[in-house]
Design a protein around this motif. Structure first.
Motif, PDB file in Angstrom:
ATOM      1  N   ARG A  30      92.877 -53.789  64.336  1.00 41.09           N
ATOM      2  CA  ARG A  30      91.821 -54.082  65.317  1.00 41.09           C
ATOM      3  C   ARG A  30      91.143 -55.424  65.061  1.00 41.09           C
ATOM      4  O   ARG A  30      90.831 -56.163  65.988  1.00 41.09           O
ATOM      5  CB  ARG A  30      90.764 -52.968  65.296  1.00 41.09           C
ATOM      6  N   GLU A  31      90.878 -55.726  63.803  1.00 41.74           N
ATOM      7  CA  GLU A  31      90.053 -56.882  63.452  1.00 41.74           C
ATOM      8  C   GLU A  31      90.851 -58.092  62.984  1.00 41.74           C
ATOM      9  O   GLU A  31      90.280 -59.166  62.819  1.00 41.74           O
ATOM     10  CB  GLU A  31      89.054 -56.496  62.338  1.00 41.74           C
ATOM     11  N   GLY A  32      92.116 -57.921  62.720  1.00 35.48           N
ATOM     12  CA  GLY A  32      92.928 -59.015  62.187  1.00 35.48           C
ATOM     13  C   GLY A  32      92.992 -58.944  60.671  1.00 35.48           C
ATOM     14  O   GLY A  32      92.198 -58.270  60.020  1.00 35.48           O
ATOM     15  N   TRP A  33      93.944 -59.661  60.128  1.00 29.33           N
ATOM     16  CA  TRP A  33      94.192 -59.623  58.684  1.00 29.33           C
ATOM     17  C   TRP A  33      93.296 -60.621  57.957  1.00 29.33           C
ATOM     18  O   TRP A  33      93.756 -61.593  57.367  1.00 29.33           O
ATOM     19  CB  TRP A  33      95.666 -59.879  58.403  1.00 29.33           C
ATOM     20  N   SER A  34      92.003 -60.360  58.009  1.00 29.82           N
ATOM     21  CA  SER A  34      91.017 -61.252  57.408  1.00 29.82           C
ATOM     22  C   SER A  34      90.373 -60.557  56.213  1.00 29.82           C
ATOM     23  O   SER A  34      89.590 -59.618  56.370  1.00 29.82           O
ATOM     24  CB  SER A  34      89.947 -61.607  58.442  1.00 29.82           C
ATOM     25  N   LEU A  35      90.719 -61.019  55.011  1.00 31.15           N
ATOM     26  CA  LEU A  35      90.090 -60.461  53.817  1.00 31.15           C
ATOM     27  C   LEU A  35      88.590 -60.739  53.785  1.00 31.15           C
ATOM     28  O   LEU A  35      87.810 -59.834  53.480  1.00 31.15           O
ATOM     29  CB  LEU A  35      90.782 -60.979  52.556  1.00 31.15           C
ATOM     30  N   PRO A  36      88.131 -61.969  54.141  1.00 35.49           N
ATOM     31  CA  PRO A  36      86.677 -62.188  54.210  1.00 35.49           C
ATOM     32  C   PRO A  36      85.997 -61.253  55.222  1.00 35.49           C
ATOM     33  O   PRO A  36      84.890 -60.792  54.992  1.00 35.49           O
ATOM     34  CB  PRO A  36      86.542 -63.651  54.624  1.00 35.49           C
ATOM     35  N   GLY A  37      86.671 -60.973  56.328  1.00 33.71           N
ATOM     36  CA  GLY A  37      86.112 -60.048  57.317  1.00 33.71           C
ATOM     37  C   GLY A  37      85.995 -58.638  56.771  1.00 33.71           C
ATOM     38  O   GLY A  37      85.020 -57.933  57.033  1.00 33.71           O
ATOM     39  N   LEU A  38      86.992 -58.231  55.980  1.00 32.90           N
ATOM     40  CA  LEU A  38      86.944 -56.905  55.368  1.00 32.90           C
ATOM     41  C   LEU A  38      85.801 -56.816  54.365  1.00 32.90           C
ATOM     42  O   LEU A  38      85.041 -55.840  54.360  1.00 32.90           O
ATOM     43  CB  LEU A  38      88.276 -56.595  54.681  1.00 32.90           C
ATOM     44  N   VAL A  39      85.657 -57.831  53.535  1.00 32.71           N
ATOM     45  CA  VAL A  39      84.568 -57.834  52.555  1.00 32.71           C
ATOM     46  C   VAL A  39      83.216 -57.843  53.268  1.00 32.71           C
ATOM     47  O   VAL A  39      82.280 -57.143  52.856  1.00 32.71           O
ATOM     48  CB  VAL A  39      84.706 -59.028  51.579  1.00 32.71           C
ATOM     49  N   ALA A  41      82.588 -56.485  56.105  1.00 39.80           N
ATOM     50  CA  ALA A  41      82.398 -55.120  56.615  1.00 39.80           C
ATOM     51  C   ALA A  41      81.927 -54.185  55.502  1.00 39.80           C
ATOM     52  O   ALA A  41      81.174 -53.242  55.751  1.00 39.80           O
ATOM     53  CB  ALA A  41      83.694 -54.604  57.244  1.00 39.80           C
ATOM     54  N   TRP A  42      82.374 -54.433  54.276  1.00 39.00           N
ATOM     55  CA  TRP A  42      81.955 -53.592  53.145  1.00 39.00           C
ATOM     56  C   TRP A  42      80.461 -53.725  52.857  1.00 39.00           C
ATOM     57  O   TRP A  42      79.883 -52.865  52.210  1.00 39.00           O
ATOM     58  CB  TRP A  42      82.724 -53.961  51.885  1.00 39.00           C
ATOM     59  N   PHE A  43      79.854 -54.807  53.305  1.00 37.71           N
ATOM     60  CA  PHE A  43      78.431 -55.032  53.063  1.00 37.71           C
ATOM     61  C   PHE A  43      77.661 -55.168  54.374  1.00 37.71           C
ATOM     62  O   PHE A  43      76.617 -55.807  54.420  1.00 37.71           O
ATOM     63  CB  PHE A  43      78.244 -56.280  52.185  1.00 37.71           C
ATOM     64  N   ALA A  44      78.167 -54.538  55.444  1.00 35.33           N
ATOM     65  CA  ALA A  44      77.598 -54.674  56.784  1.00 35.33           C
ATOM     66  C   ALA A  44      76.192 -54.092  56.894  1.00 35.33           C
ATOM     67  O   ALA A  44      75.380 -54.572  57.678  1.00 35.33           O
ATOM     68  CB  ALA A  44      78.508 -54.022  57.821  1.00 35.33           C
ATOM     69  N   ALA A  47      73.820 -48.810  53.748  1.00 30.44           N
ATOM     70  CA  ALA A  47      74.557 -47.580  53.425  1.00 30.44           C
ATOM     71  C   ALA A  47      75.978 -47.909  52.973  1.00 30.44           C
ATOM     72  O   ALA A  47      76.468 -47.377  51.969  1.00 30.44           O
ATOM     73  CB  ALA A  47      74.583 -46.644  54.632  1.00 30.44           C
ATOM     74  N   VAL A  48      76.639 -48.776  53.704  1.00 24.66           N
ATOM     75  CA  VAL A  48      78.008 -49.149  53.359  1.00 24.66           C
ATOM     76  C   VAL A  48      78.026 -49.963  52.065  1.00 24.66           C
ATOM     77  O   VAL A  48      78.910 -49.794  51.227  1.00 24.66           O
ATOM     78  CB  VAL A  48      78.673 -49.928  54.516  1.00 24.66           C
ATOM     79  N   ALA A  49      77.053 -50.839  51.893  1.00 28.29           N
ATOM     80  CA  ALA A  49      76.970 -51.623  50.656  1.00 28.29           C
ATOM     81  C   ALA A  49      76.781 -50.704  49.452  1.00 28.29           C
ATOM     82  O   ALA A  49      77.381 -50.932  48.390  1.00 28.29           O
ATOM     83  CB  ALA A  49      75.827 -52.631  50.742  1.00 28.29           C
ATOM     84  N   GLY A  50      75.984 -49.655  49.606  1.00 32.32           N
ATOM     85  CA  GLY A  50      75.791 -48.698  48.519  1.00 32.32           C
ATOM     86  C   GLY A  50      77.089 -47.998  48.149  1.00 32.32           C
ATOM     87  O   GLY A  50      77.410 -47.840  46.960  1.00 32.32           O
ATOM     88  N   LEU A  55      81.851 -47.531  44.533  1.00 29.71           N
ATOM     89  CA  LEU A  55      83.291 -47.577  44.261  1.00 29.71           C
ATOM     90  C   LEU A  55      83.657 -48.698  43.295  1.00 29.71           C
ATOM     91  O   LEU A  55      84.528 -48.517  42.429  1.00 29.71           O
ATOM     92  CB  LEU A  55      84.068 -47.720  45.565  1.00 29.71           C
ATOM     93  N   LEU A  56      83.023 -49.855  43.426  1.00 32.46           N
ATOM     94  CA  LEU A  56      83.313 -50.959  42.506  1.00 32.46           C
ATOM     95  C   LEU A  56      82.933 -50.607  41.071  1.00 32.46           C
ATOM     96  O   LEU A  56      83.687 -50.875  40.130  1.00 32.46           O
ATOM     97  CB  LEU A  56      82.589 -52.231  42.955  1.00 32.46           C
TER      98      LEU A  56
END
Length: 105
Positions: A30-39, A41-44, A47-50, A55-56
């Motif tokens: 859906r979003e394209g193969w963007s690693l910066p975009g994925l990262v 999204a992980w901190f959007a 709640a998601v950042a937590g 996990l990290l």
């Protein structure tokens, strides 16, 4: 350790590899193969950042645990849990490590 429990660890490792990957691949489609975009999204949001930090930190603890136990037990096969954790996730790396750790000696 029972053979059934060993099979459960392996089944959970496979599930932990496949199930999250389905979601990641869907996101990439859906979003394209963007690693910066994925990262990003992980901190959007908080709640998601937590969850991301949870996990990290869990991944770091698991990697350190594997290294510490391999140094003592000399179970070199257990090192496979490190790339599984770093490249797939804790949901695969932890049960894989438990499966590798619980094999008969």
């Amino acid at each position: 350790m029972s053979l059934r429990l060993r099979h459960l660890w392996l089944a959970l490792a496979v599930w932990g590899a496949v199930h999250p990957m389905v979601h990641f691949l869907g996101w990439f489609q859906r979003e394209g193969w963007s690693l910066p975009g994925l990262v990003a999204a992980w901190f959007a949001n908080p709640a998601v950042a937590g969850l991301t930090w949870d996990l990290l930190i869990s991944a770091l603890v698991l990697v350190l645990w594997v290294l510490a136990e391999v140094a003592v037990r000399r179970n070199w096969d257990a090192l496979w849990a490190i790339p599984a954790t770093c490249f797939i996730g804790v949901s695969c790396g932890l049960p894989l490590y438990l499966w590798l750790r619980s094999r008969p000696i």
